[in-house]
Scaffold this motif. Structure first.
Motif, short mmCIF file in Angstrom:
data_model
loop_
_atom_site.label_atom_id
_atom_site.label_comp_id
_atom_site.label_asym_id
_atom_site.label_seq_id
_atom_site.Cartn_x
_atom_site.Cartn_y
_atom_site.Cartn_z
N TRP A 119 24.36 6.72 -18.90
CA TRP A 119 24.00 6.18 -17.71
C TRP A 119 22.80 7.10 -17.07
CZ3 TRP A 119 29.65 5.25 -15.75
CH2 TRP A 119 30.38 4.49 -16.33
N ILE A 120 23.26 8.33 -16.98
CA ILE A 120 22.50 9.17 -16.19
C ILE A 120 20.98 9.03 -16.85
CG2 ILE A 120 21.87 11.54 -15.65
CD1 ILE A 120 23.66 10.16 -13.73
N THR A 121 20.87 9.44 -17.99
CA THR A 121 19.42 9.48 -18.48
C THR A 121 18.87 7.98 -18.63
OG1 THR A 121 20.42 9.00 -20.78
CG2 THR A 121 20.17 11.37 -20.26
N GLU A 122 19.54 6.94 -18.71
CA GLU A 122 18.90 5.84 -18.81
C GLU A 122 18.17 5.51 -17.36
OE1 GLU A 122 21.91 3.23 -19.92
OE2 GLU A 122 21.82 3.66 -22.18
N GLU A 123 18.88 6.12 -16.36
CA GLU A 123 18.32 5.65 -14.87
C GLU A 123 17.31 6.93 -14.55
OE1 GLU A 123 19.05 3.39 -13.45
OE2 GLU A 123 20.67 2.37 -14.70
N GLY A 124 16.99 7.66 -15.59
CA GLY A 124 15.82 8.66 -15.31
C GLY A 124 16.24 10.11 -14.62
N LEU A 125 17.51 10.40 -14.73
CA LEU A 125 18.02 11.46 -14.19
C LEU A 125 18.15 12.62 -15.30
CD1 LEU A 125 18.73 9.62 -12.03
CD2 LEU A 125 20.64 10.93 -11.51
N ARG A 126 18.28 13.92 -14.94
CA ARG A 126 18.53 14.69 -15.65
C ARG A 126 20.08 15.43 -15.64
NH1 ARG A 126 13.05 18.56 -16.39
NH2 ARG A 126 11.47 16.78 -16.41
N LEU A 127 20.60 16.26 -16.35
CA LEU A 127 22.12 16.48 -16.46
C LEU A 127 22.25 18.11 -16.30
CD1 LEU A 127 25.06 15.48 -16.59
CD2 LEU A 127 24.55 15.52 -19.11
N ASP A 128 23.01 18.58 -15.22
CA ASP A 128 23.43 19.74 -14.84
C ASP A 128 24.76 19.87 -15.65
OD1 ASP A 128 23.43 22.36 -13.56
OD2 ASP A 128 25.00 21.49 -12.61
N THR A 129 25.00 20.93 -16.48
CA THR A 129 26.33 21.23 -16.95
C THR A 129 26.78 22.55 -16.72
OG1 THR A 129 25.42 22.42 -18.98
CG2 THR A 129 25.76 19.82 -19.14
N ALA A 130 28.04 22.79 -16.55
CA ALA A 130 28.68 24.08 -16.17
C ALA A 130 29.43 24.82 -17.05
CB ALA A 130 29.50 23.72 -14.77
N SER A 131 29.48 24.50 -18.26
CA SER A 131 30.22 25.15 -19.30
C SER A 131 29.90 24.59 -20.74
CB SER A 131 31.82 24.85 -19.20
OG SER A 131 31.97 23.20 -19.49
N GLY A 132 30.40 25.28 -21.66
CA GLY A 132 29.87 24.98 -23.05
C GLY A 132 30.50 23.43 -23.20
N GLY A 133 31.64 23.10 -22.93
CA GLY A 133 32.10 21.76 -23.24
C GLY A 133 31.39 20.64 -22.37
N MET B 19 28.12 21.11 -21.72
CA MET B 19 26.75 21.06 -22.49
C MET B 19 27.06 20.30 -23.82
SD MET B 19 24.53 24.21 -23.48
CE MET B 19 25.67 25.24 -24.04
N ALA B 20 28.19 20.48 -24.35
CA ALA B 20 28.45 19.83 -25.80
C ALA B 20 28.52 18.29 -25.43
CB ALA B 20 29.59 20.15 -26.27
N THR B 21 29.01 17.90 -24.30
CA THR B 21 29.12 16.55 -24.08
C THR B 21 27.80 15.95 -24.06
OG1 THR B 21 31.17 16.76 -22.71
CG2 THR B 21 30.08 14.73 -22.42
N ALA B 22 27.01 16.61 -23.17
CA ALA B 22 25.53 16.04 -23.02
C ALA B 22 24.70 16.01 -24.41
CB ALA B 22 24.77 17.04 -22.03
N LEU B 23 24.78 16.79 -25.30
CA LEU B 23 24.33 16.91 -26.39
C LEU B 23 24.74 15.82 -27.48
CD1 LEU B 23 24.13 20.69 -27.13
CD2 LEU B 23 22.10 19.35 -26.46
#
Length: 482
Positions: free
Chosen positions: A109-123, A125-129
């Motif tokens: 949803w976030i990327t489709e709306e033109g936002l970037r994503l801040d992650t706070a852990s390896g998990g 980051m893995a979700t984003a990837l």
């Protein structure tokens, strides 16, 4: 409908901010997602889907997300900040703070709306990837990143690694050299700005675990980090980052922090001859959990902050760096509510402090629900206040001061500490707690071996499960002695 004539009246036990409702069936609009209202049957409904229908199909407790509302709030931050900063730096990079609520669906949803994503852990980051987010649009936070996390970020090509200490900076430089890579770095600084929030979520004062202290200027900790980063061949120093806290309503703190960091950027340019290209001003913008809360709109936040940045850059005689921000709760929080089924209720009598010890007592209703601190630990962690409404029907009964509690074996297992609910709320009724889209699922646990709730997203009047309910088999999946 409710009649004022049937009112039980305000309770002396209620906190000063809690007003007695003229109509306990009415919903306070600012607490709920835009698609939530009462339907013709008197039920709380999201985009036409009633509470009873949702509970019957998906069970309770249930976290319900209005996906259209979530997306709309994301767009509002994107558009407001791009407009406000267009003439300063060409727009703003909006990083959604995934720690507030994250799954692969939300990341898309976030990327489709033109936002970037801040992650706070390896998990995270893995979700984003896993969701297919462009690695260049991912940031990695954390005060104690493991070697594994940093190596993965370098290998994936994440766009920024927010470094939190001198120790971490040195280790990241070593790992990047080993990998034959150059690490894109933002330095997280603590500007010493006090946010008017709970002690444990105010993150810009000196005595806490996050960031590099700005005390001492270029000779201090932050200045040392800048010098080391600029000298390291395996580090690409992009700029500075700060985050002053969470659930903040006042604009002053953000403005002061922005001024201090811009001044520090000017000192860096004078001392090192380098104009760092980026400045991240963090997030932490407050939302309404109760009728007493007064959140600011993205447009107001953006306009105010742009004014401060513009004035500071003019005073310092510097070009405005590329600005980025990190809203999380302000996007996900109001988009969600949690649906519970009521069980045991009881009334206790309590001495009211206002009575000066004259022996007078007043009733407080306790209503137990089928969830609690395992699906929302914020009240026990931060003394957070929430609101609640009868969701499966309306009532003509008078409103009485109530406390909604969970089913855990803890006296502190409180879902909503103070609220006025109809006197006839009882077993089998559905209750809805608004503004639970942020930091509820993310902080959820299996305490007392409760299974975590499902998460349902509603878009265009249709619901779907995006995170299934846990089962007892899930509870035993990691055990080896079965």
């Amino acid at each position: 409908m409710f009649s004022a004539a049937s009112s039980a009246g305000a309770s002396p036990l209620a906190p000063a901010w809690l007003e007695y409702p003229a109509d306990p069936n009415a919903l306070v609009t600012k607490l709920w997602a835009s698609g939530v209202q009462r339907n013709d049957d008197g039920q709380i409904a999201v985009q036409g889907l009633g509470a009873s229908q949702l509970a019957q199909e998906y069970g309770t407790p249930l976290l319900v997300l209005d996906e259209d509302d979530f997306r709309s709030r994301a767009r509002a931050f994107r558009d407001a900040f791009n407009d406000a900063f267009a003439d300063l730096c060409g727009g703003v990079d909006v990083y959604y703070a995934g720690k507030s609520f994250l799954c692969t669906s939300a990341a898309r949803w976030i990327t489709e709306e033109g936002l970037r994503l801040d992650t706070a852990s390896g998990g995270e980051m893995a979700t984003a990837l896993r969701a297919g987010v462009d690695p260049a649009h991912i940031g990695l936070h954390g005060n104690n990143k493991s070697d594994t996390e940093m190596r993965r970020a370098l290998a994936a090509g994440v766009g920024r690694i927010v470094v939190d200490s001198l120790d971490e900076l040195d280790r990241l430089a070593e790992l990047a050299t080993e990998a034959g890579a150059v690490a894109p770095v933002m330095l997280r600084l603590t500007p010493g700005v006090h946010a008017h929030t709970h002690e444990f979520i105010a993150t810009a004062h000196e005595d806490q675990k996050f960031g590099l202290s700005m005390a001492g200027g270029l000779a201090g900790q932050a200045g040392q980090a800048v010098a080391r980063a600029l000298a390291a061949e395996s580090i690409d120093l992009l700029g500075l980052h700060c985050h002053i806290g969470s659930q903040i309503f006042e604009a002053d703190g953000f403005g002061v922090a922005a001024q201090k960091l811009l001044g520090f950027l000017a000192q860096i340019e004078t001392e090192h001859g380098v104009a760092l290209p980026e400045l991240d001003l963090g997030g932490g913008h407050g939302i309404a959990y109760t009728a007493a809360d007064t959140p600011r709109t993205p447009a107001d936040i953006a306009t105010t902050l742009a004014g401060v940045v513009r004035a500071a850059c003019q005073e310092l005689g510097m070009d405005c760096p590329r600005i980025s921000i990190e809203p999380g709760r302000a996007i996900s929080g109001p988009a969600g509510f949690t649906l519970y089924e009521a069980g045991v209720r009881k009334t206790v009598t309590v001495d009211a402090p206002q009575d000066g010890g004259d022996g007078a007592t007043h009733p407080r209703r306790y209503v137990s629900v089928d969830g609690g601190m395992s699906d929302n630990p914020r009240p026990v962690l931060y003394e957070a206040d929430y609101s609640v409404a009868l969701a499966s029907r309306t009532s003509t009964a008078p409103a009485v001061l109530s406390r909604v509690v969970g089913k855990h074996c803890e006296s502190g297992d409180i879902v909503v500490k103070d609220a006025y609910l109809p006197e006839d709320v009882g077993r089998g009724d559905l209750l809805a707690v608004p503004a639970t889209g942020a930091y509820c699922h993310s902080l959820s646990s299996n305490y007392n071996m409760l299974t975590r709730p499902a998460v349902v997203a509603v878009r265009d009047g249709s619901a779907r499960v995006i995170i299934r309910r846990e089962t007892e088999d899930d509870l035993f999946a990691r055990e080896t002695g079965l």
